[in-house]
Design an enzyme around this catalytic site. Structure first.
Site, PDB file in Angstrom:
ATOM      1  N   CYS A   1       0.843  -1.205   0.000  1.00 56.77           N
ATOM      2  CA  CYS A   1       0.000   0.000   0.000  1.00 56.77           C
ATOM      3  C   CYS A   1       0.876   1.253   0.000  1.00 56.77           C
ATOM      4  CB  CYS A   1      -0.902  -0.010   1.225  1.00 56.77           C
ATOM      5  SG  CYS A   1      -1.927   1.480   1.367  1.00 56.77           S
TER       6      CYS A   1
ATOM      7  N   CYS B   1      -1.325   5.848   6.982  1.00 52.51           N
ATOM      8  CA  CYS B   1      -2.648   5.333   7.352  1.00 52.51           C
ATOM      9  C   CYS B   1      -2.595   4.641   8.710  1.00 52.51           C
ATOM     10  CB  CYS B   1      -3.132   4.353   6.287  1.00 52.51           C
ATOM     11  SG  CYS B   1      -4.712   3.585   6.655  1.00 52.51           S
TER      12      CYS B   1
ATOM     13  N   CYS C   1      -3.091  -0.262   9.008  1.00 49.55           N
ATOM     14  CA  CYS C   1      -2.091  -1.334   9.090  1.00 49.55           C
ATOM     15  C   CYS C   1      -0.858  -0.810   9.819  1.00 49.55           C
ATOM     16  CB  CYS C   1      -1.688  -1.797   7.699  1.00 49.55           C
ATOM     17  SG  CYS C   1      -3.006  -2.626   6.789  1.00 49.55           S
TER      18      CYS C   1
ATOM     19  N   CYS D   1      -7.704   0.170  -0.509  1.00 49.85           N
ATOM     20  CA  CYS D   1      -7.045  -0.506   0.602  1.00 49.85           C
ATOM     21  C   CYS D   1      -6.689  -1.926   0.180  1.00 49.85           C
ATOM     22  CB  CYS D   1      -7.968  -0.528   1.808  1.00 49.85           C
ATOM     23  SG  CYS D   1      -7.352  -1.509   3.181  1.00 49.85           S
TER      24      CYS D   1
ATOM     25  N   GLN E   1     -17.386 -11.426  12.049  1.00 54.17           N
ATOM     26  CA  GLN E   1     -15.930 -11.387  11.930  1.00 54.17           C
ATOM     27  C   GLN E   1     -15.525 -10.902  10.533  1.00 54.17           C
ATOM     28  OE1 GLN E   1     -13.713 -11.762  14.200  1.00 54.17           O
ATOM     29  NE2 GLN E   1     -14.439 -13.164  15.786  1.00 54.17           N
TER      30      GLN E   1
ATOM     31  N   TYR F   1     -21.690 -13.728  25.244  1.00 54.26           N
ATOM     32  CA  TYR F   1     -21.288 -12.709  24.255  1.00 54.26           C
ATOM     33  C   TYR F   1     -21.420 -13.307  22.855  1.00 54.26           C
ATOM     34  CZ  TYR F   1     -18.912 -11.325  28.598  1.00 54.26           C
ATOM     35  OH  TYR F   1     -18.615 -11.040  29.909  1.00 54.26           O
TER      36      TYR F   1
ATOM     37  N   GLU G   1     -26.457 -12.310  24.744  1.00 58.25           N
ATOM     38  CA  GLU G   1     -25.914 -11.113  24.090  1.00 58.25           C
ATOM     39  C   GLU G   1     -26.716  -9.893  24.532  1.00 58.25           C
ATOM     40  OE1 GLU G   1     -24.069  -8.371  22.373  1.00 58.25           O
ATOM     41  OE2 GLU G   1     -23.254 -10.369  21.981  1.00 58.25           O
TER      42      GLU G   1
ATOM     43  N   ASP H   1     -16.696 -15.331  24.294  1.00 60.52           N
ATOM     44  CA  ASP H   1     -16.017 -14.533  23.278  1.00 60.52           C
ATOM     45  C   ASP H   1     -16.267 -13.068  23.612  1.00 60.52           C
ATOM     46  OD1 ASP H   1     -14.780 -13.506  21.068  1.00 60.52           O
ATOM     47  OD2 ASP H   1     -16.193 -14.293  19.598  1.00 60.52           O
TER      48      ASP H   1
ATOM     49  N   CYS I   1      -9.933 -11.546  21.611  1.00 62.62           N
ATOM     50  CA  CYS I   1      -9.286 -10.625  20.677  1.00 62.62           C
ATOM     51  C   CYS I   1      -8.214  -9.798  21.380  1.00 62.62           C
ATOM     52  CB  CYS I   1     -10.313  -9.706  20.019  1.00 62.62           C
ATOM     53  SG  CYS I   1     -11.226  -8.671  21.196  1.00 62.62           S
TER      54      CYS I   1
END
Length: 472
Positions: A71, A77, A80, A177, A308, A337, A358, A402, A429
């Site tokens: 990129c 940016c 990333c 992108c 996701q 979750y 949830e 999660d 995550c």
């Protein structure tokens, strides 16, 4: 060390935020766009008492792990953080990040053979776990099925769209992108052309005036369906039919065959806020959802659904979670979750019953619809906060969690321990909060048996992890 000073520094390591770490003038230096093994000239941009931040001005000696980013705006940016690293080095960095957090925060020992031993365990008690090598991608580009582009007008009145520069609200005007779908460029240029033709103003955060705030795309990689969402400070757009036709024509002319326009949605956000999506939506074309498939399951995705962003790695992530749950068809499973029920439905294929929890009402509606369209009748979905519901849940054989980046609430950890499931599958995550929570679960009598990092977000510092815990 002073601001704007140019210093020579050799990069020794990398932070969790993707900054190269070196030492100069007796201080730790965090250097943006530097790779471990580099020797660089860096300009100091901020000085603290014991450390400073800097940006690369010149690479004097390049690391063997340095590569040219695909990129052209990768450095400016904010999307990333580590595109200048070879992909194999990115994977090693992420695996090391998970491992180090489990050792430093969780108090686990992970030896050279990848065996995991808890703080209080002996090597001979059979309590060992295993840390598996990270699962990467064969082709770590064009993987994102969701992209969000802020829209603004430059000082000379020219319309711009792209991504925010790191830690700012300055827009990098860039339409292609390398981790998003190729159709994003066509969509952005078409929307900007429509705005220019019909004098539709971009929204201005400083005044609260204007119309178009963001353009968002969502793509179903298995179905080829494409949704375009226009986020605007109003409940109606000028020349809506013209916008829809322009998008259809541009995508038809493009020669791109991967995705076709299925839905155009207006999202209404009139608030003076940094939150991207507003509460109201109106369909301009097609439906208020698209569909996608993971494995044998079909999922319905609305403009605001959590789903996701990397479908290739999502299947690997969910298959790992399903394997760790080790279901025989009789188990009572709780999925905390649960979002739109993506993991719940994966589990339901082999469980006796799955109950998903949830807090977001729309996600629960999506989860129920997803169960219906997949003809799955052994799933129940409950709306509410996990910490409010788990205290009253029935005995579970397996509990899957999660959670968001902040990890588990203390009351959820306590309720899981009281429920005493045979197995806990933790999908995370954020490996730092994962390590904190796994330590608490281990202190409550569980053993960390398996850890599997999964690279869901190539060229960023983020990494997903799946863990299995069983009774000691």
């Amino acid at each position: 060390m002073n601001k704007n000073e140019i210093v020579e520094v050799t990069i020794e390591d990398m932070s969790d935020e993707g900054l190269g770490i070196g030492h100069a003038g007796g201080m730790a230096l965090f250097v943006k766009d530097a790779v471990p093994g580099d020797t660089v000239l860096a300009r100091v941009v901020k000085v603290k008492k014991r450390y400073a931040y800097a940006r690369v001005q010149e690479v004097l000696s390049a690391s063997c792990d340095r590569t040219d980013p695909l990129c052209p705006v990768a450095r400016s940016c904010g999307g990333c953080q580590i595109q200048e690293m070879r992909y194999e080095a990115q994977l090693a960095l992420k695996e090391r990040k998970v491992r180090n957090n489990l050792m430093r925060i969780g108090g686990f020992h992970i030896d050279e053979d990848r065996h995991i031993i808890g703080e209080a365990e002996e090597h001979t008690d059979g309590g060992e776990g295993y840390f598996f090598p990270i699962i990467g991608m064969e082709t770590p580009w064009r993987y994102r099925n969701k992209s969000q582009f802020p829209v603004a007008a430059s000082a000379d009145g020219r319309l711009t769209a792209g991504f925010y520069a790191g830690r700012t609200h300055s827009i990098i005007d860039h339409h292609q992108c390398m981790i998003g779908i190729e159709e994003n460029r066509i969509v952005l240029e078409t929307v900007l052309s429509w705005m220019d033709t019909y004098h539709v103003p971009a929204y201005r955060e400083d005044t609260g005036k204007g119309m178009i705030r963001h353009v968002m795309t969502r793509a179903g990689y298995a179905t080829g369906q494409l949704m375009v969402v226009i986020v605007a400070a109003g409940n109606r757009l000028p020349e809506e039919a013209a916008l829809v036709k322009a998008l259809q024509d541009a995508l038809d002319r493009s020669g791109q065959e991967r995705f076709h326009l299925t839905s155009v949605v207006l999202n209404i956000n009139c608030e003076r806020t940094n939150v991207i999506l507003g509460s109201g939506t109106r369909v301009l074309y097609g439906y208020d959802y698209i569909e996608d498939r993971i494995g044998d399951l079909t999922y319905r995705i609305s403009s605001k659904s959590f789903y996701q962003v990397n479908p290739v790695q999502t299947q690997k992530l969910y298959e790992t979670a399903l394997a760790y749950a080790d279901l025989t068809g009789k188990e009572n499973v709780w999925d905390l979750y649960c979002g739109t029920g993506t993991i719940s439905l994966f589990l339901a294929q082999k469980a006796g019953k799955v109950t998903g929890v949830e807090v977001i009402p729309e996600a629960i509606r999506n989860a129920k619809k997803n169960a219906e369209i997949n003809h799955i009748d052994n799933c129940e979905f409950i709306e509410g906060r996990a910490e409010d519901i788990v205290g009253n849940m029935e005995k579970a054989d397996v509990i899957v969690v999660d959670p968001p980046r902040k990890g588990l609430d203390g009351s959820v950890v306590d309720a899981i321990l009281r429920s005493a499931p045979d197995r806990i599958v933790y999908v995370s995550c954020d490996s730092a909060t994962l390590a904190r929570d796994v330590k608490l679960l281990a202190q409550g009598g569980y053993c960390l048996r398996k850890v599997q990092p999964v690279d869901m977000f190539p060229h960023t510092v983020h990494v997903e992890t799946v863990c299995l815990l069983t009774h000691s």
